[in-house]
Design a protein around this motif. Sequence first.
Motif, PDB file in Angstrom:
ATOM      1  N   MET A 101       0.842  -1.255  -0.096  1.00 43.38           N
ATOM      2  CA  MET A 101      -0.100   0.179  -0.069  1.00 43.38           C
ATOM      3  C   MET A 101       0.831   1.177  -0.103  1.00 43.38           C
ATOM      4  O   MET A 101       0.527   2.113  -0.548  1.00 43.38           O
ATOM      5  N   LYS A 102       1.908   1.222   0.800  1.00 40.48           N
ATOM      6  CA  LYS A 102       2.927   2.344   0.729  1.00 40.48           C
ATOM      7  C   LYS A 102       3.585   2.577  -0.406  1.00 40.48           C
ATOM      8  O   LYS A 102       3.531   3.699  -1.031  1.00 40.48           O
ATOM      9  N   THR A 103       3.902   1.648  -1.093  1.00 41.75           N
ATOM     10  CA  THR A 103       4.573   1.856  -2.563  1.00 41.75           C
ATOM     11  C   THR A 103       3.541   2.399  -3.279  1.00 41.75           C
ATOM     12  O   THR A 103       4.039   3.427  -4.275  1.00 41.75           O
ATOM     13  N   THR A 104       2.318   1.944  -3.537  1.00 37.14           N
ATOM     14  CA  THR A 104       1.545   2.382  -4.362  1.00 37.14           C
ATOM     15  C   THR A 104       1.039   3.946  -4.054  1.00 37.14           C
ATOM     16  O   THR A 104       0.979   4.831  -5.038  1.00 37.14           O
ATOM     17  N   ILE A 105       1.126   4.278  -2.730  1.00 39.06           N
ATOM     18  CA  ILE A 105       1.032   5.736  -2.277  1.00 39.06           C
ATOM     19  C   ILE A 105       2.055   6.483  -2.830  1.00 39.06           C
ATOM     20  O   ILE A 105       1.839   7.634  -3.522  1.00 39.06           O
ATOM     21  N   HIS A 106       3.210   6.140  -2.664  1.00 40.14           N
ATOM     22  CA  HIS A 106       4.325   6.836  -2.986  1.00 40.14           C
ATOM     23  C   HIS A 106       4.310   7.047  -4.736  1.00 40.14           C
ATOM     24  O   HIS A 106       4.757   8.134  -5.001  1.00 40.14           O
ATOM     25  N   ASN A 107       4.286   5.804  -5.394  1.00 40.74           N
ATOM     26  CA  ASN A 107       4.007   6.075  -6.775  1.00 40.74           C
ATOM     27  C   ASN A 107       2.990   7.129  -7.209  1.00 40.74           C
ATOM     28  O   ASN A 107       3.177   7.980  -8.099  1.00 40.74           O
ATOM     29  N   LEU A 108       1.900   7.029  -6.681  1.00 43.26           N
ATOM     30  CA  LEU A 108       0.784   7.893  -7.197  1.00 43.26           C
ATOM     31  C   LEU A 108       1.080   9.574  -6.808  1.00 43.26           C
ATOM     32  O   LEU A 108       0.843  10.411  -7.462  1.00 43.26           O
ATOM     33  N   LEU A 109       1.892   9.453  -5.527  1.00 48.32           N
ATOM     34  CA  LEU A 109       2.303  11.131  -5.147  1.00 48.32           C
ATOM     35  C   LEU A 109       3.368  11.497  -6.206  1.00 48.32           C
ATOM     36  O   LEU A 109       3.372  12.557  -6.477  1.00 48.32           O
ATOM     37  N   SER A 110       4.135  10.617  -6.619  1.00 47.25           N
ATOM     38  CA  SER A 110       5.263  11.015  -7.652  1.00 47.25           C
ATOM     39  C   SER A 110       4.477  11.139  -8.946  1.00 47.25           C
ATOM     40  O   SER A 110       5.028  12.059  -9.608  1.00 47.25           O
ATOM     41  N   GLU A 111       3.552  10.672  -9.076  1.00 46.17           N
ATOM     42  CA  GLU A 111       2.927  10.819 -10.511  1.00 46.17           C
ATOM     43  C   GLU A 111       1.991  12.296 -10.530  1.00 46.17           C
ATOM     44  O   GLU A 111       2.266  13.053 -11.603  1.00 46.17           O
ATOM     45  N   ILE A 112       1.731  12.531  -9.548  1.00 48.45           N
ATOM     46  CA  ILE A 112       0.978  13.793  -9.297  1.00 48.45           C
ATOM     47  C   ILE A 112       2.026  15.189  -9.199  1.00 48.45           C
ATOM     48  O   ILE A 112       1.765  16.172  -9.968  1.00 48.45           O
ATOM     49  N   ARG A 113       2.973  14.877  -8.425  1.00 46.12           N
ATOM     50  CA  ARG A 113       4.007  15.777  -8.109  1.00 46.12           C
ATOM     51  C   ARG A 113       5.307  15.393  -8.310  1.00 46.12           C
ATOM     52  O   ARG A 113       5.958  15.155  -7.296  1.00 46.12           O
ATOM     53  N   PRO A 114       5.735  15.165  -9.519  1.00 47.17           N
ATOM     54  CA  PRO A 114       7.145  14.481  -9.739  1.00 47.17           C
ATOM     55  C   PRO A 114       8.275  15.198  -9.420  1.00 47.17           C
ATOM     56  O   PRO A 114       9.272  14.718  -9.073  1.00 47.17           O
ATOM     57  N   GLU A 115       7.983  16.497  -9.308  1.00 50.83           N
ATOM     58  CA  GLU A 115       9.271  17.662  -8.892  1.00 50.83           C
ATOM     59  C   GLU A 115       9.706  17.232  -7.508  1.00 50.83           C
ATOM     60  O   GLU A 115      10.606  17.668  -6.988  1.00 50.83           O
ATOM     61  N   PHE A 116       8.835  16.596  -6.531  1.00 49.74           N
ATOM     62  CA  PHE A 116       9.138  16.429  -5.193  1.00 49.74           C
ATOM     63  C   PHE A 116       9.681  15.249  -4.727  1.00 49.74           C
ATOM     64  O   PHE A 116       9.082  14.145  -5.309  1.00 49.74           O
ATOM     65  N   ASP A 117      10.404  15.112  -3.419  1.00 49.90           N
ATOM     66  CA  ASP A 117      10.664  14.032  -3.095  1.00 49.90           C
ATOM     67  C   ASP A 117      10.103  13.811  -1.736  1.00 49.90           C
ATOM     68  O   ASP A 117      10.317  14.428  -0.686  1.00 49.90           O
ATOM     69  N   PHE A 118       9.066  12.850  -2.122  1.00 53.09           N
ATOM     70  CA  PHE A 118       7.883  12.905  -0.815  1.00 53.09           C
ATOM     71  C   PHE A 118       8.746  12.026   0.597  1.00 53.09           C
ATOM     72  O   PHE A 118       8.107  12.208   1.787  1.00 53.09           O
ATOM     73  N   SER A 119       9.763  11.366   0.117  1.00 59.32           N
ATOM     74  CA  SER A 119      10.143  10.581   1.136  1.00 59.32           C
ATOM     75  C   SER A 119      11.069  11.325   2.259  1.00 59.32           C
ATOM     76  O   SER A 119      11.347  11.250   3.537  1.00 59.32           O
ATOM     77  N   GLN A 120      11.349  12.673   1.690  1.00 64.39           N
ATOM     78  CA  GLN A 120      12.213  13.461   2.607  1.00 64.39           C
ATOM     79  C   GLN A 120      11.082  14.491   3.366  1.00 64.39           C
ATOM     80  O   GLN A 120      11.627  15.452   3.962  1.00 64.39           O
ATOM     81  N   SER A 121       9.922  14.425   3.328  1.00 71.68           N
ATOM     82  CA  SER A 121       8.975  15.345   4.079  1.00 71.68           C
ATOM     83  C   SER A 121       8.135  14.570   4.881  1.00 71.68           C
ATOM     84  O   SER A 121       7.800  13.484   4.770  1.00 71.68           O
ATOM     85  N   SER A 122       7.919  15.406   5.984  1.00 76.20           N
ATOM     86  CA  SER A 122       6.992  14.780   7.140  1.00 76.20           C
ATOM     87  C   SER A 122       5.773  15.269   7.051  1.00 76.20           C
ATOM     88  O   SER A 122       4.832  14.732   7.760  1.00 76.20           O
ATOM     89  N   ASN A 123       5.444  16.401   6.474  1.00 79.50           N
ATOM     90  CA  ASN A 123       4.243  16.677   6.195  1.00 79.50           C
ATOM     91  C   ASN A 123       4.063  17.513   4.825  1.00 79.50           C
ATOM     92  O   ASN A 123       4.469  18.491   4.662  1.00 79.50           O
ATOM     93  N   PHE A 124       3.246  16.719   4.005  1.00 77.85           N
ATOM     94  CA  PHE A 124       3.155  17.111   2.640  1.00 77.85           C
ATOM     95  C   PHE A 124       2.383  18.328   2.540  1.00 77.85           C
ATOM     96  O   PHE A 124       2.948  19.113   1.448  1.00 77.85           O
ATOM     97  N   VAL A 125       1.489  18.462   3.229  1.00 77.94           N
ATOM     98  CA  VAL A 125       0.541  19.776   2.926  1.00 77.94           C
ATOM     99  C   VAL A 125       1.447  21.077   3.641  1.00 77.94           C
ATOM    100  O   VAL A 125       1.461  22.147   2.897  1.00 77.94           O
TER     101      VAL A 125
END
Lengths: 77, 355
Positions: free
Chosen positions: A1-25
């Motif tokens: 589930m976590k991998t799917t979430i990460h993949n979808l996040l990267s599709e929506i905002r490919p310019e960001f590294d979501f693994s480096q953030s503790s609060n996306f919003v």
Amino acid sequence: MKTTIHNLLSEIRPEFDFSQSSNFVAEGLLDSFDIVQLVTALDEAYNISIDGVDILPENFSNVESIKATLIKNGATT
Amino acid sequence: MNLKFKNKRISGILTVLPENEVMFDDEIDNYNFSKAQSMKLKLVMGYDKRRVVKEGTTSSDLCIYGMNYLFDNSLLKKEDIDALLLVTQSPDYFIPPTSHIIHGKLGLKQDMVSMDINQGCSGYIVGLNQAFMLLDQDSIKKVVLLNADVLSLKVSKRDRNSCPIIGDGAAITIVENDTSEKAIYSSVKVEGKGAEALIIPAGGFRTPSTKETAVLQEDQSGNLRALDHLKMKGDDVFNFVQREVPTMIQEVLQKSGYNKDDIDCYMFHQPNRFMLKKLADKIGVPHQKMPNNIVENFGNASGVSIPTAISFNLGDKLLKDSFLVCMAGFGTGLNWASLVMRLEHLKFCEIINYK
């Protein structure tokens, strides 16, 4: 589930590294329109409809909160 | 608050849309967002085409055009109109009421009621309820309900929150007494503490328009708008709608004695495709029973969106057939209102273009 979430996040905002953030919003990686896109993608990926009342910034602030929102709304895998 | 009416019917609906059409694709460069992001949103939200007036065209112009169409085609007689209600947030002037301007230009009789009602997205339900109440008077046999807005003129072209959805238009609904005993059920709710969720901050008496209120300012999300422009707190509105509207629909259905599957069509206000799909899912009705195609074809013209949805999706089927309809409007105020009634055997139900 976590991998799917990460993949979808990267599709929506490919310019960001979501693994480096503790609060996306709070850190500006996701705005409300991104959350709308994410909800649509998650609904499709898990064949569910996330309840409108759950579409709040705090439920999409990190991978754990997104996972919890998915489980609450019936996602199983 | 629950309301119930008897012996009333809608006998005709005419939607008047400006001929002028603008495309979302042509406006993408106005926004401080990547083209790729905007194109993804287009699909999810239903942004595409909008009908907007040219500068100089007002709410009364659209209404008068539609009324003359009805007179010219023998669909309505001037002398039969006992009340003229105009629901709008974009009046021609602060003073006098725009309904009186329409009354004067159409040459209607003196012995009648004419009034403006300031309501937004729930303005169709509020207007219908007011029409039903007026029809309880023996001297009132026919009410013309006008819904009209030209709010595109008050939206910043650089505000992706509002600009891609806002359209203009007018709707004329004829409401009259009926011998049928079929009841009409309505529910109306208000929360004024949320009044600032949808607001044009300047231009009224609280904050008159000045050079300063016309200056564009950037918000946290990168949208540019002035105090003279419509400001919508999209997240707050979305959350309020998802929280309150399904409960209200449950209540009005319960009062009516119908269950959700008895309803043929859910004709809801049309803010965007995503919000309507989420509402349909929450209420538990198939998406095809709740049309969400008005924003993509015409834009959201506030209180005009429900009659537009009816005209566009049911149209002349309503001349012969019968549909049990649940309507709901929600937004500015904050206000939310719903209505369950049968629509059948209308004299007219169509869309015309204002030229």
